[in-house]
Design a protein around this motif. Structure first.
Motif, mmCIF file in Angstrom:
data_model
loop_
_atom_site.group_PDB
_atom_site.id
_atom_site.type_symbol
_atom_site.label_atom_id
_atom_site.label_comp_id
_atom_site.label_asym_id
_atom_site.label_seq_id
_atom_site.Cartn_x
_atom_site.Cartn_y
_atom_site.Cartn_z
ATOM 1 N N PHE A 156 0.880 -1.206 -0.049
ATOM 2 C CA PHE A 156 0.069 -0.093 0.023
ATOM 3 C C PHE A 156 0.835 1.117 0.124
ATOM 4 N N PRO A 157 2.002 1.514 0.628
ATOM 5 C CA PRO A 157 3.043 2.683 0.428
ATOM 6 C C PRO A 157 3.124 2.875 -0.882
ATOM 7 N N ARG A 158 3.762 1.639 -1.266
ATOM 8 C CA ARG A 158 4.039 1.936 -2.915
ATOM 9 C C ARG A 158 3.053 2.366 -3.844
ATOM 10 N N ILE A 159 1.664 1.819 -3.567
ATOM 11 C CA ILE A 159 0.513 2.214 -4.322
ATOM 12 C C ILE A 159 0.161 3.529 -4.050
ATOM 13 N N MET A 160 0.185 4.152 -2.772
ATOM 14 C CA MET A 160 0.141 5.603 -2.474
ATOM 15 C C MET A 160 1.116 6.331 -3.312
ATOM 16 N N GLU A 161 2.219 5.883 -3.229
ATOM 17 C CA GLU A 161 3.302 6.839 -3.876
ATOM 18 C C GLU A 161 2.947 6.785 -5.481
ATOM 19 N N GLU A 217 -9.171 5.534 -13.575
ATOM 20 C CA GLU A 217 -8.070 6.019 -13.827
ATOM 21 C C GLU A 217 -6.877 5.620 -12.801
ATOM 22 N N GLU A 218 -7.190 5.879 -11.473
ATOM 23 C CA GLU A 218 -6.409 5.218 -10.377
ATOM 24 C C GLU A 218 -6.052 3.652 -10.398
ATOM 25 N N ALA A 219 -7.092 3.228 -10.547
ATOM 26 C CA ALA A 219 -7.328 1.661 -10.497
ATOM 27 C C ALA A 219 -6.521 1.003 -11.709
ATOM 28 N N LYS A 220 -6.720 1.724 -12.814
ATOM 29 C CA LYS A 220 -5.864 1.216 -14.070
ATOM 30 C C LYS A 220 -4.327 1.398 -13.754
ATOM 31 N N LYS A 221 -3.981 2.525 -13.138
ATOM 32 C CA LYS A 221 -2.677 2.549 -12.936
ATOM 33 C C LYS A 221 -2.038 1.977 -12.046
ATOM 34 N N VAL A 222 -2.672 1.620 -11.116
ATOM 35 C CA VAL A 222 -2.104 0.567 -9.893
ATOM 36 C C VAL A 222 -2.090 -0.743 -10.864
ATOM 37 N N THR A 223 -3.105 -1.275 -11.487
ATOM 38 C CA THR A 223 -2.983 -2.649 -12.073
ATOM 39 C C THR A 223 -1.757 -2.753 -12.731
ATOM 40 N N GLU A 224 -1.398 -1.808 -13.405
ATOM 41 C CA GLU A 224 -0.389 -1.717 -14.569
ATOM 42 C C GLU A 224 0.905 -2.132 -13.745
ATOM 43 N N GLU A 225 1.058 -1.419 -12.498
ATOM 44 C CA GLU A 225 2.071 -1.263 -11.625
ATOM 45 C C GLU A 225 2.561 -2.501 -10.832
ATOM 46 N N PHE A 226 1.444 -3.219 -10.322
ATOM 47 C CA PHE A 226 1.423 -4.144 -9.222
ATOM 48 C C PHE A 226 0.753 -5.344 -9.499
ATOM 49 N N PRO A 227 1.095 -6.379 -8.911
ATOM 50 C CA PRO A 227 0.290 -7.868 -9.023
ATOM 51 C C PRO A 227 -1.147 -7.954 -8.509
ATOM 52 N N VAL A 228 -1.804 -6.945 -9.068
ATOM 53 C CA VAL A 228 -3.175 -6.792 -8.331
ATOM 54 C C VAL A 228 -4.000 -6.855 -9.667
ATOM 55 N N SER A 229 -5.365 -6.952 -9.472
ATOM 56 C CA SER A 229 -6.391 -6.823 -10.492
ATOM 57 C C SER A 229 -7.663 -5.811 -9.687
ATOM 58 N N GLU A 230 -8.365 -5.288 -10.723
ATOM 59 C CA GLU A 230 -9.488 -4.321 -10.292
ATOM 60 C C GLU A 230 -10.544 -5.212 -9.510
ATOM 61 N N PHE A 231 -11.366 -4.919 -8.477
ATOM 62 C CA PHE A 231 -12.200 -5.357 -7.599
ATOM 63 C C PHE A 231 -13.205 -4.473 -7.249
ATOM 64 N N MET A 232 -14.785 -4.870 -7.105
ATOM 65 C CA MET A 232 -15.425 -4.003 -6.608
ATOM 66 C C MET A 232 -16.131 -4.763 -5.085
ATOM 67 N N ILE A 233 -15.909 -3.682 -4.214
ATOM 68 C CA ILE A 233 -16.348 -3.737 -3.035
ATOM 69 C C ILE A 233 -17.897 -3.939 -2.998
ATOM 70 N N PRO A 234 -18.901 -4.944 -2.739
ATOM 71 C CA PRO A 234 -20.182 -4.673 -2.765
ATOM 72 C C PRO A 234 -20.807 -3.943 -1.735
ATOM 73 N N ALA A 235 -21.598 -3.194 -2.346
ATOM 74 C CA ALA A 235 -22.453 -2.009 -1.242
ATOM 75 C C ALA A 235 -22.909 -2.516 0.222
ATOM 76 N N SER A 236 -23.293 -3.844 0.074
ATOM 77 C CA SER A 236 -23.733 -4.614 1.046
ATOM 78 C C SER A 236 -22.987 -4.972 2.086
ATOM 79 N N THR A 237 -21.458 -4.899 1.853
ATOM 80 C CA THR A 237 -20.541 -5.232 2.747
ATOM 81 C C THR A 237 -20.227 -4.504 3.926
ATOM 82 N N TYR A 238 -20.682 -3.200 3.785
ATOM 83 C CA TYR A 238 -20.567 -2.266 5.095
ATOM 84 C C TYR A 238 -21.757 -1.146 5.068
ATOM 85 N N GLN A 239 -22.085 -0.826 6.197
ATOM 86 C CA GLN A 239 -23.132 0.239 6.447
ATOM 87 C C GLN A 239 -22.790 1.477 5.869
ATOM 88 N N SER A 240 -21.547 1.629 5.573
ATOM 89 C CA SER A 240 -21.167 3.160 5.195
ATOM 90 C C SER A 240 -20.947 3.138 3.862
#
Length: 324
Positions: A156-161, A217-240
């Motif tokens: 995550f620190p590298r992603i933030m950078e 755009e942020e997700a695309k930039k990160v997936t191109e740089e790290f061993p991750v893929s785009e993911f959608m957190i369902p709205a039902s996961t959290y009250q917030s």
């Protein structure tokens, strides 16, 4: 006798008859699963899974709090722990000998057992902070990245950078960082854990929080740089959450020391993969702990016991990908 009791007895009988057929002479008398800090999904999932295995295979077992995926790879590789939980990114670095915990040591004696779930990378802030996007995070903000050496702390620190965020780094358990966020001692927490994250669920009961996703755009930039893929957190996961939240994610697998007896790992894999309803009752993230996701492991060698179960049940694991 109540129906639930009858079902429990039938289940126990099924498990017992299968286990009795196995040669248990080389089985350990006890086992420990390396998890992560309290307040995170690894601890909840790993503790419940260890108890489930211990209860049904009649072997004493439990969970141990650790620094997370990177440390679990090291502890399982050396045999200090028989089992652990890890994420594909830290697993790859450990196998390559680039783990910050033991630079140069190729940790190739940790074997895959079964797929767990995806770890989404998401950011949480107090609603009172006014931070609603990653670009809103002010320069010099203090960000909690979880325990040192965890998946979050590693990536995550590298992603933030990569996303242009200037920050001060803070480590700690998820529960501790959640408390610091609530007390205004840090600005945001960058979580990487299976959902729902216990610490986030606890936070939103106690105060108003904003769960921050990524733009396309942020997700695309990160997936191109790290061993991750785009993911959608369902709205039902959290009250917030009022709508799905776009983030990135990385897969997790349960691992075993490659020298653990084949029949023991076979039975644990069988028990876990054939009882997904029991796993989901331990943690909702286990909805993805199903055999079909075995293909998500492109990093670790398979334990012979686990590979035997998958191959017997129609999931092909080539001989070259099984530890010898």
């Amino acid at each position: 006798m109540k129906t639930s009791a009858v079902m429990a007895l039938a289940f126990a009988s099924t498990v017992t008859s299968s286990v009795v057929a196995q040669d248990r002479s080389e089985w350990p008398s006890n086992f420990t699963v390396g998890t992560a800090s309290q307040g995170g999904t690894y601890f909840a999932y790993g503790s419940g899974w260890a108890n489930f295995v211990a209860d049904n295979l009649d072997v004493s077992g439990g969970a141990e709090i650790t620094g997370g995926p990177m440390q679990n790879m090291a502890l399982v590789h050396t045999g200090d722990l028989k089992f652990g939980l890890t994420t594909m990114g830290p697993a790859q670095e450990s196998i390559d000998g680039s783990s910050p915990l033991a630079p140069g040591m190729k940790m190739d004696n940790a074997c895959a057992m079964f797929p767990m779930y995806e770890t989404p990378f998401s950011v949480t802030a107090l609603s009172s902070s006014g931070i609603t996007s990653i670009s809103d995070i002010p320069d010099g903000a203090t960000i909690g990245f979880g325990p040192a050496g965890s998946t979050s702390d590693t990536y995550f620190p590298r992603i933030m950078e990569t996303l242009g965020v200037d920050f001060e780094r803070r480590n700690g358990s998820w529960s501790d960082l959640g408390g610091q966020l609530q007390d205004g001692l840090i600005d945001v927490v960058a979580f990487a854990a299976g959902i729902p994250i216990p610490a986030v669920s606890q936070l939103e009961v106690q105060t108003d929080v904003t769960i921050i996703g990524m733009t396309k755009e942020e997700a695309k930039k990160v997936t191109e740089e790290f061993p991750v893929s785009e993911f959608m957190i369902p709205a039902s996961t959290y009250q917030s959450l009022s709508e799905p939240s776009r983030v990135v994610s990385m897969w997790n697998f349960a691992i075993a020391n490659c020298d653990v007896p084949e029949s023991f790992v076979y039975e644990i894999t069988r028990l876990t993969m054939e009882n997904n309803d029991k796993m989901v009752s331990i943690h909702k993230a286990a909805q993805n702990s199903v055999p079909e996701n075995y293909t998500k492991n492109q990093v670790l060698p398979w334990h012979p016991g686990a590979a035997r179960w998958f191959n017997e049940n129609g999931y092909t694991i080539e001989e070259a990908n099984i530890a010898q």
